[in-house]
Design a protein around this motif. Structure first.
Motif, PDB file in Angstrom:
ATOM      1  N   GLY A 195       2.755  -6.427  -7.560  1.00  0.00           N
ATOM      2  CA  GLY A 195       2.413  -5.558  -6.444  1.00  0.00           C
ATOM      3  C   GLY A 195       1.392  -4.482  -6.751  1.00  0.00           C
ATOM      4  O   GLY A 195       0.980  -4.269  -7.899  1.00  0.00           O
ATOM      5  N   LEU A 196       1.008  -3.776  -5.691  1.00  0.00           N
ATOM      6  CA  LEU A 196       0.008  -2.728  -5.824  1.00  0.00           C
ATOM      7  C   LEU A 196       0.524  -1.510  -6.585  1.00  0.00           C
ATOM      8  O   LEU A 196      -0.260  -0.665  -7.007  1.00  0.00           O
ATOM      9  CB  LEU A 196      -0.495  -2.298  -4.440  1.00  0.00           C
ATOM     10  CG  LEU A 196      -1.346  -3.321  -3.682  1.00  0.00           C
ATOM     11  CD1 LEU A 196      -1.766  -2.764  -2.328  1.00  0.00           C
ATOM     12  CD2 LEU A 196      -2.571  -3.745  -4.483  1.00  0.00           C
ATOM     13  N   GLU A 197       1.826  -1.407  -6.771  1.00  0.00           N
ATOM     14  CA  GLU A 197       2.371  -0.286  -7.534  1.00  0.00           C
ATOM     15  C   GLU A 197       2.211  -0.469  -9.042  1.00  0.00           C
ATOM     16  O   GLU A 197       2.331   0.496  -9.799  1.00  0.00           O
ATOM     17  CB  GLU A 197       3.847  -0.093  -7.215  1.00  0.00           C
ATOM     18  CG  GLU A 197       4.740  -1.228  -7.709  1.00  0.00           C
ATOM     19  CD  GLU A 197       6.204  -1.047  -7.339  1.00  0.00           C
ATOM     20  OE1 GLU A 197       6.526  -0.098  -6.616  1.00  0.00           O
ATOM     21  OE2 GLU A 197       7.017  -1.877  -7.780  1.00  0.00           O
TER      22      GLU A 197
ATOM     23  N   VAL B 220       0.843  -1.197   0.000  1.00  0.00           N
ATOM     24  CA  VAL B 220       0.000   0.000   0.000  1.00  0.00           C
ATOM     25  C   VAL B 220       0.880   1.250   0.000  1.00  0.00           C
ATOM     26  O   VAL B 220       0.574   2.246  -0.675  1.00  0.00           O
ATOM     27  CB  VAL B 220      -0.957  -0.003   1.203  1.00  0.00           C
ATOM     28  CG1 VAL B 220      -1.769   1.292   1.238  1.00  0.00           C
ATOM     29  CG2 VAL B 220      -1.910  -1.202   1.139  1.00  0.00           C
ATOM     30  N   ALA B 221       2.003   1.187   0.717  1.00  0.00           N
ATOM     31  CA  ALA B 221       2.941   2.327   0.730  1.00  0.00           C
ATOM     32  C   ALA B 221       3.516   2.576  -0.660  1.00  0.00           C
ATOM     33  O   ALA B 221       3.708   3.742  -1.064  1.00  0.00           O
ATOM     34  CB  ALA B 221       4.059   2.070   1.735  1.00  0.00           C
ATOM     35  N   ASP B 222       3.794   1.515  -1.412  1.00  0.00           N
ATOM     36  CA  ASP B 222       4.265   1.677  -2.796  1.00  0.00           C
ATOM     37  C   ASP B 222       3.218   2.404  -3.634  1.00  0.00           C
ATOM     38  O   ASP B 222       3.546   3.301  -4.432  1.00  0.00           O
ATOM     39  CB  ASP B 222       4.555   0.317  -3.428  1.00  0.00           C
ATOM     40  CG  ASP B 222       5.787  -0.357  -2.850  1.00  0.00           C
ATOM     41  OD1 ASP B 222       6.600   0.324  -2.197  1.00  0.00           O
ATOM     42  OD2 ASP B 222       5.924  -1.582  -3.057  1.00  0.00           O
ATOM     43  N   PHE B 223       1.974   2.002  -3.493  1.00  0.00           N
ATOM     44  CA  PHE B 223       0.864   2.652  -4.197  1.00  0.00           C
ATOM     45  C   PHE B 223       0.812   4.136  -3.863  1.00  0.00           C
ATOM     46  O   PHE B 223       0.718   4.994  -4.758  1.00  0.00           O
ATOM     47  CB  PHE B 223      -0.437   1.942  -3.797  1.00  0.00           C
ATOM     48  CG  PHE B 223      -1.706   2.660  -4.148  1.00  0.00           C
ATOM     49  CD1 PHE B 223      -2.143   2.759  -5.459  1.00  0.00           C
ATOM     50  CD2 PHE B 223      -2.495   3.227  -3.140  1.00  0.00           C
ATOM     51  CE1 PHE B 223      -3.334   3.412  -5.771  1.00  0.00           C
ATOM     52  CE2 PHE B 223      -3.684   3.874  -3.442  1.00  0.00           C
ATOM     53  CZ  PHE B 223      -4.099   3.965  -4.758  1.00  0.00           C
ATOM     54  N   LYS B 224       0.920   4.465  -2.592  1.00  0.00           N
ATOM     55  CA  LYS B 224       0.904   5.868  -2.181  1.00  0.00           C
ATOM     56  C   LYS B 224       2.104   6.631  -2.733  1.00  0.00           C
ATOM     57  O   LYS B 224       1.972   7.787  -3.181  1.00  0.00           O
ATOM     58  CB  LYS B 224       0.878   5.969  -0.658  1.00  0.00           C
ATOM     59  CG  LYS B 224       0.838   7.413  -0.171  1.00  0.00           C
ATOM     60  CD  LYS B 224       0.844   7.530   1.340  1.00  0.00           C
ATOM     61  CE  LYS B 224       0.838   8.996   1.755  1.00  0.00           C
ATOM     62  NZ  LYS B 224       0.877   9.174   3.230  1.00  0.00           N
ATOM     63  N   HIS B 225       3.267   5.995  -2.735  1.00  0.00           N
ATOM     64  CA  HIS B 225       4.493   6.641  -3.220  1.00  0.00           C
ATOM     65  C   HIS B 225       4.336   7.127  -4.662  1.00  0.00           C
ATOM     66  O   HIS B 225       4.892   8.165  -5.037  1.00  0.00           O
ATOM     67  CB  HIS B 225       5.659   5.658  -3.120  1.00  0.00           C
ATOM     68  CG  HIS B 225       6.919   6.149  -3.760  1.00  0.00           C
ATOM     69  ND1 HIS B 225       7.721   7.111  -3.186  1.00  0.00           N
ATOM     70  CD2 HIS B 225       7.508   5.812  -4.946  1.00  0.00           C
ATOM     71  CE1 HIS B 225       8.749   7.350  -3.981  1.00  0.00           C
ATOM     72  NE2 HIS B 225       8.651   6.582  -5.053  1.00  0.00           N
ATOM     73  N   HIS B 226       3.582   6.394  -5.451  1.00  0.00           N
ATOM     74  CA  HIS B 226       3.396   6.753  -6.864  1.00  0.00           C
ATOM     75  C   HIS B 226       2.199   7.678  -7.085  1.00  0.00           C
ATOM     76  O   HIS B 226       1.847   7.957  -8.235  1.00  0.00           O
ATOM     77  CB  HIS B 226       3.256   5.495  -7.704  1.00  0.00           C
ATOM     78  CG  HIS B 226       4.533   4.714  -7.841  1.00  0.00           C
ATOM     79  ND1 HIS B 226       5.558   5.118  -8.669  1.00  0.00           N
ATOM     80  CD2 HIS B 226       4.958   3.578  -7.231  1.00  0.00           C
ATOM     81  CE1 HIS B 226       6.557   4.251  -8.574  1.00  0.00           C
ATOM     82  NE2 HIS B 226       6.220   3.314  -7.708  1.00  0.00           N
ATOM     83  N   GLY B 227       1.573   8.141  -6.008  1.00  0.00           N
ATOM     84  CA  GLY B 227       0.475   9.093  -6.139  1.00  0.00           C
ATOM     85  C   GLY B 227      -0.895   8.551  -5.804  1.00  0.00           C
ATOM     86  O   GLY B 227      -1.895   9.266  -5.936  1.00  0.00           O
ATOM     87  N   GLY B 228      -0.964   7.299  -5.365  1.00  0.00           N
ATOM     88  CA  GLY B 228      -2.248   6.723  -4.985  1.00  0.00           C
ATOM     89  C   GLY B 228      -2.786   7.341  -3.711  1.00  0.00           C
ATOM     90  O   GLY B 228      -2.026   7.661  -2.793  1.00  0.00           O
ATOM     91  N   ARG B 229      -4.103   7.488  -3.648  1.00  0.00           N
ATOM     92  CA  ARG B 229      -4.709   8.139  -2.488  1.00  0.00           C
ATOM     93  C   ARG B 229      -5.712   7.256  -1.774  1.00  0.00           C
ATOM     94  O   ARG B 229      -5.851   7.349  -0.557  1.00  0.00           O
ATOM     95  CB  ARG B 229      -5.408   9.438  -2.941  1.00  0.00           C
ATOM     96  CG  ARG B 229      -5.902  10.293  -1.803  1.00  0.00           C
ATOM     97  CD  ARG B 229      -4.750  10.951  -1.061  1.00  0.00           C
ATOM     98  NE  ARG B 229      -5.172  11.584   0.182  1.00  0.00           N
ATOM     99  CZ  ARG B 229      -4.997  11.058   1.399  1.00  0.00           C
ATOM    100  NH1 ARG B 229      -4.439   9.867   1.540  1.00  0.00           N
ATOM    101  NH2 ARG B 229      -5.383  11.709   2.483  1.00  0.00           N
TER     102      ARG B 229
END
Length: 330
Positions: A287-289, A52-61
């Protein structure tokens, strides 16, 4: 009044941001645990959190966690991930599909569900209206006895069939939607039975513009997609990265065919990432990213080459459409 209900409370639709519309974050489905299917057990909060942190790192909210009670939710763990990473997570009330209901109800759910051996026994014993009240409670009071409320209601049906118990839970969820105004979502096994679900929903008086149908890319049939879209419902293409089912070109072609027909405001995109081997930090998967970091650029390039505005479509699929789809309108 319009709002989106997350595990941390209600937010304005414009706060949702870039959203995955169908994922699973921490869950231990009893059906798979009983069969030692370890790949289907997302049972490590810290590993899930890294993805989930990877997703957020790329701009996911935001993420919609589509895990219903019969799929082994860990509500507390998912809420903690939401808090610790400051990512909005929408929880799900309702049910999945009938074959999962052969599983034993875990002891921690006995205070909530009662002393029934399996989910089948519980669903068999309860009336439609009793199941409706249960789903309403998870939306208005909290999931599994917690204070964390569901932001959508869900039902599911099997491959090319709807069992009596599945019809029962569909009707219960439809009635819970009518009472709470919570958004509706369905599991369609391999993308089948969407039209049959629609007929049952219509018989319950459901406005299909509040409905999203999952796994549409598992049945890559443009005619079928158009029939569903013509009702005003959302179509969720949530099998991104699962090349074993179809190449990305097939999914993108189906999506762009709907855009061509004028249904770009009814498309959602996600990954239904429900195996350890799909997660980067469990078992070296994509992954989620993957969607936000790799699929989106590929989609933009592909769409632009075909004469569409790829960036504008991405904004619709991941920001504008989810903000409408997951809104309670009261």
């Amino acid at each position: 009044m319009s709002f989106i209900r997350t595990l941390r409370g209600d937010i304005k639709p414009e706060e949702l941001g870039f959203t995955y519309s169908h994922e699973h974050i921490v869950c231990r489905p009893a059906y798979w645990a009983e069969r030692d299917a370890d790949d289907l057990l997302l049972d490590d909060k810290e590993k899930s959190k890294l993805d989930v942190a990877d997703f957020k790192h790329h701009g996911g909210r935001s993420i919609v966690d589509a895990t219903a009670i019969d799929y082994g939710r860990d509500v507390e763990a998912v809420k903690e991930i939401s808090e610790e990473l400051d990512v909005h997570i929408v929880g799900t009330a309702g049910f999945n599909k009938s074959f999962l209901w052969d599983a034993a109800i875990k002891e921690s759910l006995k205070p909530v569900l009662g002393d029934y051996p399996t989910y089948n026994d519980w669903i068999e014993a309860k009336s439609i209206n009793e199941l409706t009240e249960f789903v309403i409670g998870e939306v208005e009071e909290g999931l599994e006895g917690t204070a964390y409320k569901a932001g959508q209601v869900k039902f599911g049906t099997g491959y090319n069939r709807i069992t009596p118990h599945e019809e029962k839970t569909l009707r219960a969820v439809a009635r819970a939607h009518l009472e709470t105004k919570a958004p509706l979502h369905s599991h369609t096994e391999a993308g089948t039975m969407g039209l049959e679900q629609i007929e049952l929903l219509k018989s319950e008086g459901v406005d299909l513009s509040f409905m999203s149908f999952g796994h549409m890319d598992r049945n890559p049939d443009p005619y079928y997609h158009e029939q569903i879209a013509s009702t005003g419902a959302y179509l969720s293409f949530d099998g991104i990265a699962k090349i074993k089912y179809a190449p990305e070109s097939t999914r993108i072609a189906c999506i762009l065919e709907l855009v061509k027909k004028g249904y770009e405001n009814q498309i959602l995109v996600s990954g239904d990432t429900a195996r350890k081997s799909y997660y980067k930090h469990y078992d070296y998967g994509l992954g989620l990213e993957y969607i936000i970091a790799k699929w989106v650029p590929r989609f933009v390039d592909d769409a632009n080459r075909q004469g569409y505005d790829g960036e504008a479509l991405v904004k619709k699929f991941f920001i504008e459409n989810p903000a409408r789809c997951f809104t309670f309108n009261r």
